[in-house]
Design a protein around this motif. Sequence first.
Motif, mmCIF file in Angstrom:
data_model
loop_
_atom_site.group_PDB
_atom_site.id
_atom_site.type_symbol
_atom_site.label_atom_id
_atom_site.label_comp_id
_atom_site.label_asym_id
_atom_site.label_seq_id
_atom_site.Cartn_x
_atom_site.Cartn_y
_atom_site.Cartn_z
ATOM 1 N N GLU A 6 1.011 -1.077 -0.057
ATOM 2 C CA GLU A 6 0.163 -0.065 -0.020
ATOM 3 C C GLU A 6 1.001 1.233 -0.024
ATOM 4 O OE1 GLU A 6 -2.031 -3.059 2.571
ATOM 5 O OE2 GLU A 6 -0.009 -2.310 2.350
ATOM 6 N N CYS A 22 -2.739 0.036 -3.961
ATOM 7 C CA CYS A 22 -2.550 -1.137 -3.692
ATOM 8 C C CYS A 22 -1.656 -1.854 -4.758
ATOM 9 C CB CYS A 22 -3.562 -1.733 -3.166
ATOM 10 S SG CYS A 22 -3.558 -3.831 -2.736
ATOM 11 N N TRP A 36 -10.195 -3.056 0.653
ATOM 12 C CA TRP A 36 -9.666 -2.086 1.486
ATOM 13 C C TRP A 36 -10.237 -2.265 2.883
ATOM 14 C CZ3 TRP A 36 -5.262 0.386 0.649
ATOM 15 C CH2 TRP A 36 -4.807 0.922 -0.459
#
Length: 120
Positions: A6, A22, A36
């Motif tokens: 991330e 990501c 997420w």
Amino acid sequence: QLRLVESGGGLVQPGGILRLSCAASGVTLDGYAIGWFHQAPGKEREKVSCVSSSGDSKHYTYSAEARFIIARDNAKNTVYLQMTSMKSEDTGVYSCAAAPQECHEAFTSWGQGTQVTVSS
């Protein structure tokens, strides 16, 4: 082996905008749903958004639905979470995770997370 990283976290003012990324390596993302997750200080981690492997199905929590947008770019092997109208309660660690195909499957690969702080 799938590895997720991330990026994009940081300090943002209330009402501001932040885009998290990501990025995957080792395996292409096109066979995975990506979620997420948000862990606020002192609280349990919760899933805030998810996109299926096809991109056709997207899910949001009630709090995120009007403010966050999840998008995937399989050519870049990356999934994004754009967060707008940010609030102090959005503060915390955001992590992405991968599940096979659909968002209701178990998430088996996780990134390390990126810190987001919403403060003036």
